[in-house]
Write a protein that holds these residues in place. Sequence first.
Motif, mmCIF file in Angstrom:
data_model
loop_
_atom_site.group_PDB
_atom_site.id
_atom_site.type_symbol
_atom_site.label_atom_id
_atom_site.label_comp_id
_atom_site.label_asym_id
_atom_site.label_seq_id
_atom_site.Cartn_x
_atom_site.Cartn_y
_atom_site.Cartn_z
ATOM 1 N N GLY A 29 76.728 -14.634 13.542
ATOM 2 C CA GLY A 29 75.358 -14.275 13.182
ATOM 3 C C GLY A 29 74.904 -12.996 13.863
ATOM 4 O O GLY A 29 74.247 -12.148 13.248
ATOM 5 N N LEU A 30 75.256 -12.851 15.128
ATOM 6 C CA LEU A 30 74.910 -11.644 15.867
ATOM 7 C C LEU A 30 75.579 -10.419 15.243
ATOM 8 O O LEU A 30 74.936 -9.377 15.028
ATOM 9 C CB LEU A 30 75.332 -11.773 17.333
ATOM 10 N N LEU A 31 76.863 -10.543 14.909
ATOM 11 C CA LEU A 31 77.560 -9.433 14.259
ATOM 12 C C LEU A 31 76.947 -9.111 12.897
ATOM 13 O O LEU A 31 76.836 -7.940 12.522
ATOM 14 C CB LEU A 31 79.050 -9.738 14.109
ATOM 15 N N HIS A 32 76.538 -10.148 12.178
ATOM 16 C CA HIS A 32 75.878 -9.918 10.892
ATOM 17 C C HIS A 32 74.586 -9.134 11.088
ATOM 18 O O HIS A 32 74.298 -8.187 10.346
ATOM 19 C CB HIS A 32 75.589 -11.251 10.184
ATOM 20 N N ASP A 33 73.808 -9.524 12.095
ATOM 21 C CA ASP A 33 72.554 -8.811 12.369
ATOM 22 C C ASP A 33 72.818 -7.351 12.732
ATOM 23 O O ASP A 33 72.102 -6.454 12.282
ATOM 24 C CB ASP A 33 71.780 -9.496 13.495
ATOM 25 N N LEU A 34 73.829 -7.112 13.553
ATOM 26 C CA LEU A 34 74.181 -5.737 13.912
ATOM 27 C C LEU A 34 74.648 -4.959 12.675
ATOM 28 O O LEU A 34 74.306 -3.798 12.496
ATOM 29 C CB LEU A 34 75.276 -5.715 14.978
ATOM 30 N N ASP A 40 75.410 3.115 10.621
ATOM 31 C CA ASP A 40 76.383 3.473 11.650
ATOM 32 C C ASP A 40 77.139 2.236 12.133
ATOM 33 O O ASP A 40 78.348 2.290 12.351
ATOM 34 C CB ASP A 40 75.705 4.142 12.840
ATOM 35 N N ASN A 41 76.429 1.131 12.305
ATOM 36 C CA ASN A 41 77.087 -0.113 12.710
ATOM 37 C C ASN A 41 78.072 -0.568 11.639
ATOM 38 O O ASN A 41 79.157 -1.057 11.951
ATOM 39 C CB ASN A 41 76.068 -1.223 12.968
ATOM 40 N N GLN A 42 77.702 -0.422 10.374
ATOM 41 C CA GLN A 42 78.594 -0.827 9.285
ATOM 42 C C GLN A 42 79.874 0.008 9.300
ATOM 43 O O GLN A 42 80.981 -0.528 9.178
ATOM 44 C CB GLN A 42 77.887 -0.681 7.932
ATOM 45 N N VAL A 43 79.720 1.307 9.462
ATOM 46 C CA VAL A 43 80.880 2.193 9.497
ATOM 47 C C VAL A 43 81.782 1.816 10.673
ATOM 48 O O VAL A 43 83.005 1.730 10.541
ATOM 49 C CB VAL A 43 80.437 3.674 9.575
ATOM 50 N N PHE A 44 81.168 1.573 11.832
ATOM 51 C CA PHE A 44 81.924 1.181 13.025
ATOM 52 C C PHE A 44 82.702 -0.106 12.771
ATOM 53 O O PHE A 44 83.902 -0.184 13.041
ATOM 54 C CB PHE A 44 80.965 0.996 14.205
ATOM 55 N N LEU A 45 82.034 -1.117 12.249
ATOM 56 C CA LEU A 45 82.695 -2.408 12.020
ATOM 57 C C LEU A 45 83.759 -2.305 10.925
ATOM 58 O O LEU A 45 84.820 -2.931 11.029
ATOM 59 C CB LEU A 45 81.664 -3.488 11.701
ATOM 60 N N HIS A 46 83.515 -1.518 9.901
ATOM 61 C CA HIS A 46 84.536 -1.327 8.862
ATOM 62 C C HIS A 46 85.778 -0.680 9.461
ATOM 63 O O HIS A 46 86.910 -1.093 9.167
ATOM 64 C CB HIS A 46 84.011 -0.472 7.717
ATOM 65 N N ALA A 47 85.569 0.326 10.283
ATOM 66 C CA ALA A 47 86.710 0.995 10.903
ATOM 67 C C ALA A 47 87.454 0.040 11.837
ATOM 68 O O ALA A 47 88.689 0.021 11.847
ATOM 69 C CB ALA A 47 86.245 2.225 11.675
#
Length: 183
Positions: A29-34, A40-47
């Motif tokens: 849930g925390l990762l989903h919120d981030l 920028d968070n999406q790009v970071f997590l995708h990478a």
Amino acid sequence: MKASKTRKATSWSDVKARLTHFDHDGLVGLLHDLYTASEDNQVFLHARFEPNEDVLEPYKTPINRWLWPDMFRNLNASVAEAKKSIANYKRAIGRPEGLAELMVFYCERALGFSVEVGLQDESFFSALVRMFEQALQAIARLPDAQRPLFMERLRAVCRISQNIGYGVEDAMRDLLVEYGPYD
């Protein structure tokens, strides 16, 4: 007279200690919120987790935008913003071949823009030469089989740099000699 209360700034250690209280669903849930909080968070997590095939594209797009701006829309070039994209990739995943690709791409775009518009900006060229050297250093850390293609692209950048002056071509040639052929 009241004493002012000083508040200790929260540090990573404080956050990390709180994370131990989360269960699996809480962390997800925390990762989903981030993830939903910013692009920028999406790009970071995708990478980091590589759900896309081309994890470099979100980092190349800002490099392209900042090093080859649309002059008809009065957009400016920004070395700092382009370099920020490389730093973001390095923090997110930092694979050596990805860093080499982004650095070589930076050199190609910066030089291409300079030649196309006749840019006369010594600080822009100094940043280009510094990135050229960083690209050579990144290539030196790659396995032998991955080096030739990157080196050919940098040699092409060096050849084209003869059209811009400011000692850029000489500096790039010296760096190519210093870092070896990598063929």
